[in-house]
Scaffold this motif. Structure first.
Motif, PDB file in Angstrom:
ATOM      1  N   GLU A 123       0.835  -1.206   0.000  1.00 29.96           N
ATOM      2  CA  GLU A 123       0.000   0.000   0.000  1.00 29.96           C
ATOM      3  C   GLU A 123       0.870   1.257   0.000  1.00 29.96           C
ATOM      4  O   GLU A 123       0.599   2.210  -0.723  1.00 29.96           O
TER       5      GLU A 123
ATOM      6  N   LYS B 169       1.046   4.029  -3.107  1.00 29.07           N
ATOM      7  CA  LYS B 169       0.845   5.458  -2.845  1.00 29.07           C
ATOM      8  C   LYS B 169       2.078   6.258  -3.279  1.00 29.07           C
ATOM      9  O   LYS B 169       1.965   7.321  -3.896  1.00 29.07           O
TER      10      LYS B 169
ATOM     11  N   ARG C  72       2.279   6.376  -7.181  1.00 33.22           N
ATOM     12  CA  ARG C  72       1.270   7.272  -7.751  1.00 33.22           C
ATOM     13  C   ARG C  72       1.572   8.734  -7.425  1.00 33.22           C
ATOM     14  O   ARG C  72       1.217   9.622  -8.200  1.00 33.22           O
TER      15      ARG C  72
END
Length: 105
Positions: free
Chosen positions: A78, A82, A85
């Protein structure tokens, strides 16, 4: 009458062959397009994040994510998603594509 049946069978065979060939072309184009998209994502990720500690730390979580078809989402994965991106906001890739790209590092 026999000649009419023979011509009808030939016409049906020609039509079926044409439909099968067209279907094959569409299927092949879709598959190649999907692979190209995954390849582009992998190329972008590997060139940008090959030495990134956050992304490299997520390899094990990425492997679990891919192996479970997206069911297992670890904290390191995760964080890496993040992070990626945030660094490449123009990148249009699914979580699965990014996880597969992380595995290639």
């Amino acid at each position: 009458m026999n000649r009419l049946r023979l011509l009808s069978a030939a016409a049906l065979l020609a039509a079926a062959t044409s439909v099968s060939a067209t279907s094959f072309v569409y299927t092949t184009d879709a598959t190649v397009g999907a692979l190209k998209g995954t390849s582009d994502v992998t190329s972008d990720i590997t060139s940008s994040f090959s030495d990134d500690k956050v992304v490299r730390a997520a390899r094990e979580d990425a492997a679990s994510f891919v192996a479970s078809a997206g069911e297992i989402r670890g904290a390191q994965l995760e964080a890496a998603l993040k992070h990626i991106r945030g660094k490449l906001p123009q990148l249009a890739a699914s979580d699965m594509q990014l996880a597969q790209a992380i595995l290639t590092l």
